[in-house]
Enzyme design. Structure first.
Site, mmCIF file in Angstrom:
data_model
loop_
_atom_site.group_PDB
_atom_site.id
_atom_site.type_symbol
_atom_site.label_atom_id
_atom_site.label_comp_id
_atom_site.label_asym_id
_atom_site.label_seq_id
_atom_site.Cartn_x
_atom_site.Cartn_y
_atom_site.Cartn_z
ATOM 1 N N ASP A 178 24.150 -37.575 -15.233
ATOM 2 C CA ASP A 178 24.937 -38.647 -14.638
ATOM 3 C C ASP A 178 26.444 -38.440 -14.450
ATOM 4 O O ASP A 178 26.953 -38.583 -13.355
ATOM 5 C CB ASP A 178 24.717 -39.910 -15.478
ATOM 6 C CG ASP A 178 23.242 -40.099 -15.845
ATOM 7 O OD1 ASP A 178 22.388 -39.421 -15.250
ATOM 8 O OD2 ASP A 178 22.956 -40.922 -16.718
ATOM 9 N N GLU A 410 20.074 -36.785 -28.636
ATOM 10 C CA GLU A 410 20.171 -36.647 -27.178
ATOM 11 C C GLU A 410 20.899 -35.354 -26.805
ATOM 12 O O GLU A 410 20.509 -34.635 -25.896
ATOM 13 C CB GLU A 410 20.898 -37.869 -26.607
ATOM 14 C CG GLU A 410 20.764 -38.016 -25.099
ATOM 15 C CD GLU A 410 21.278 -39.367 -24.617
ATOM 16 O OE1 GLU A 410 22.027 -40.037 -25.371
ATOM 17 O OE2 GLU A 410 20.955 -39.755 -23.485
#
Ligand code: 9WN
Length: 444
Positions: A178, A410
């Site tokens: 992103d 993550e």
């Protein structure tokens, strides 16, 4: 649970921990990408989760893929978020997208897509299956083929309407990476209007410094606002898109997926000509993304007609897509050993998302610097194929060490491996299983 992981435990225990993490994230309808941060089904997460689960629980792996494909739109698009269980504390909420009339009845989805890594995962699930499981996987390839092909057609038709050989992203979320620095200049040209019915909620479970900035988020949300006003009509949003980027990361994943889907087609005795033609066109066009000065494959701002810098991890995807020639692969390999490039300091880990000397490098902020297990896995596969098994082994080893030492996060700081982002992160667990299988095969 991740804090309990002991780096010295035998790898079978580490594999049990990975499976336990995936079980803990299993909501029945789908496996959520993380224990708190991401409570819905995400597209490429689902493919990677299924790949990790496949040999351990093939039925559960197939269920994950079926759940994903249930979200496909009539035009073939497979959305990036599927809200199987309705709203949650995640934003955007399902109603924010205004995709009614486009998403399948009863299954609200986002209006964007994500990296089409599914075909590549499906082929691997089949190829790696035991003799006993293989017929069921072959039947599953047959069951899913039309939906996956329709999705690839959607990319090549609706995101490359002029048939230039490269598909366009209309939103950074579609890249899966992103807030990557390579999008910064294209995003800076987007003038965000405030969107009244949106409030950020992504910094409750994760530190704000590890999430995209407010400037980036305002633009992410604004873009959704523009497209929902156009009712997500493909031609209209392509023409109006304030952000339109030809991305080396996304296109390499699609190229590999086209090649893998062509192999599936041949295995099933179906025609593969269309898939072969897409690959030829992409190979030709992708070559133009190479920047010989920097030794990178750069994104292209299709709005401004300019090359975008700060390629970072996106360049390595060319190896995964088998799109780098010998000399280009060597340049990419050299950057791994360069301390101003990607060579980590002692105690650190490969592969940062951004070069250490890039002014945009931010070692703990999301896709601006940290190590992600998925990109190590892809780059390792690519370096192996390019004839650099040593680099591939280092990438795999670093990824496994990070998950064994810290658990399934993550992402990880490339300077010292400290974890960040969402805890209990499914694809880090799933890919640790895949990487361990790969490691075993190589050392056996
Ligand atoms: C927006 C689920 C997803 C991943 C993406 C990652 C992140 C979402 C977010 O989480 O994106 O789609 O809210 O930040 O960037 O790659 O699929 O794990």
């Amino acid at each position: 649970m991740s804090a309990e992981i002991d780096p010295d435990v035998p790898s079978d225990d580490a594999a049990s921990r990975a499976l336990a993490q995936l079980r803990a994230n299993d909501l029945g309808a789908f496996v959520r990408p993380a224990e708190r941060q991401y409570p819905h089904q995400w597209n490429w997460d689902a493919a990677l989760i299924a790949l990790g689960l496949a040999p351990h629980d093939p039925d559960r792996a197939r269920h994950e893929v079926r759940a994903l494909l249930r979200g496909a739109w009539a035009d073939g698009m497979v959305p990036h978020i599927l809200y199987h269980l309705g709203p949650s504390d995640y934003r955007p909420a399902p109603s924010f997208w205004r995709t009614e009339g486009r998403h399948p009845a009863g299954l609200p989805t986002s209006g964007l897509s994500q990296p089409p890594i599914l075909a590549s995962c499906l082929l691997r699930m089949h190829d790696d299956a035991s003799e006993r499981d293989r017929p069921a996987w072959r039947a599953f390839l047959d069951e899913t083929f039309d939906a996956v092909l329709a999705w690839h057609r959607w990319w090549h038709r609706d995101r490359d309407p002029a048939q230039r050989g490269l598909v366009a992203l209309l939103h950074p979320w579609e890249s899966g990476t992103d807030d990557a620095p390579r999008f910064a200049d294209a995003l800076a040209r987007v003038e965000p209007r405030p969107v009244p019915d949106f409030e950020r909620a992504d910094r409750v479970h994760v530190a704000a410094a590890e999430r995209p900035s407010d400037d980036d988020y305002a633009r992410f949300v604004h873009l959704i606002g523009v497209y929902r006003e156009l009712a997500w009509r493909p031609k209209a949003i392509f023409a109006a898109a304030p952000f339109r980027v030809l991305d080396p990361f996304l296109n390499a994943i699609l190229q590999r997926a086209d090649a893998d889907l062509a192999r599936i087609a041949r295995l099933l005795g179906r025609p593969a000509d269309e898939l072969d033609a897409w690959q030829d066109a992409t190979r030709h066009a992708y070559a133009r993304l190479w920047n010989d000065e920097t030794g990178t494959f750069d994104a292209w701002d299709d709005r401004a007609g300019t090359r975008l810098g700060s390629s970072g991890i996106a360049s390595f995807a060319a190896l995964w897509g088998r799109l780098a020639d010998r000399r280009q692969a060597t340049r990419l390999h050299d950057a791994l050993d360069d301390p101003t490039g990607y060579a980590p300091p002692a105690g650190g880990a490969l592969l940062a998302t951004t070069r250490f000397d890039d002014p945009a490098f931010a070692p703990r902020r999301y896709w601006r610097g940290p190590v992600w297990i998925v990109t190590n896995w892809m780059a390792a596969d690519g370096f192996d194929a390019a004839g650099y098994p040593g680099a591939a082994a280092r990438l795999r080893r670093d990824a496994l060490e990070l998950t064994e030492r810290h658990g399934f996060w993550e992402h990880y700081d490339p300077r010292d491996g400290t974890p960040g982002g969402a805890s209990g992160f499914s694809w880090s667990a799933a890919l640790s299983l895949v990487l361990r299988r790969g490691t075993k095969a190589v050392t056996a």
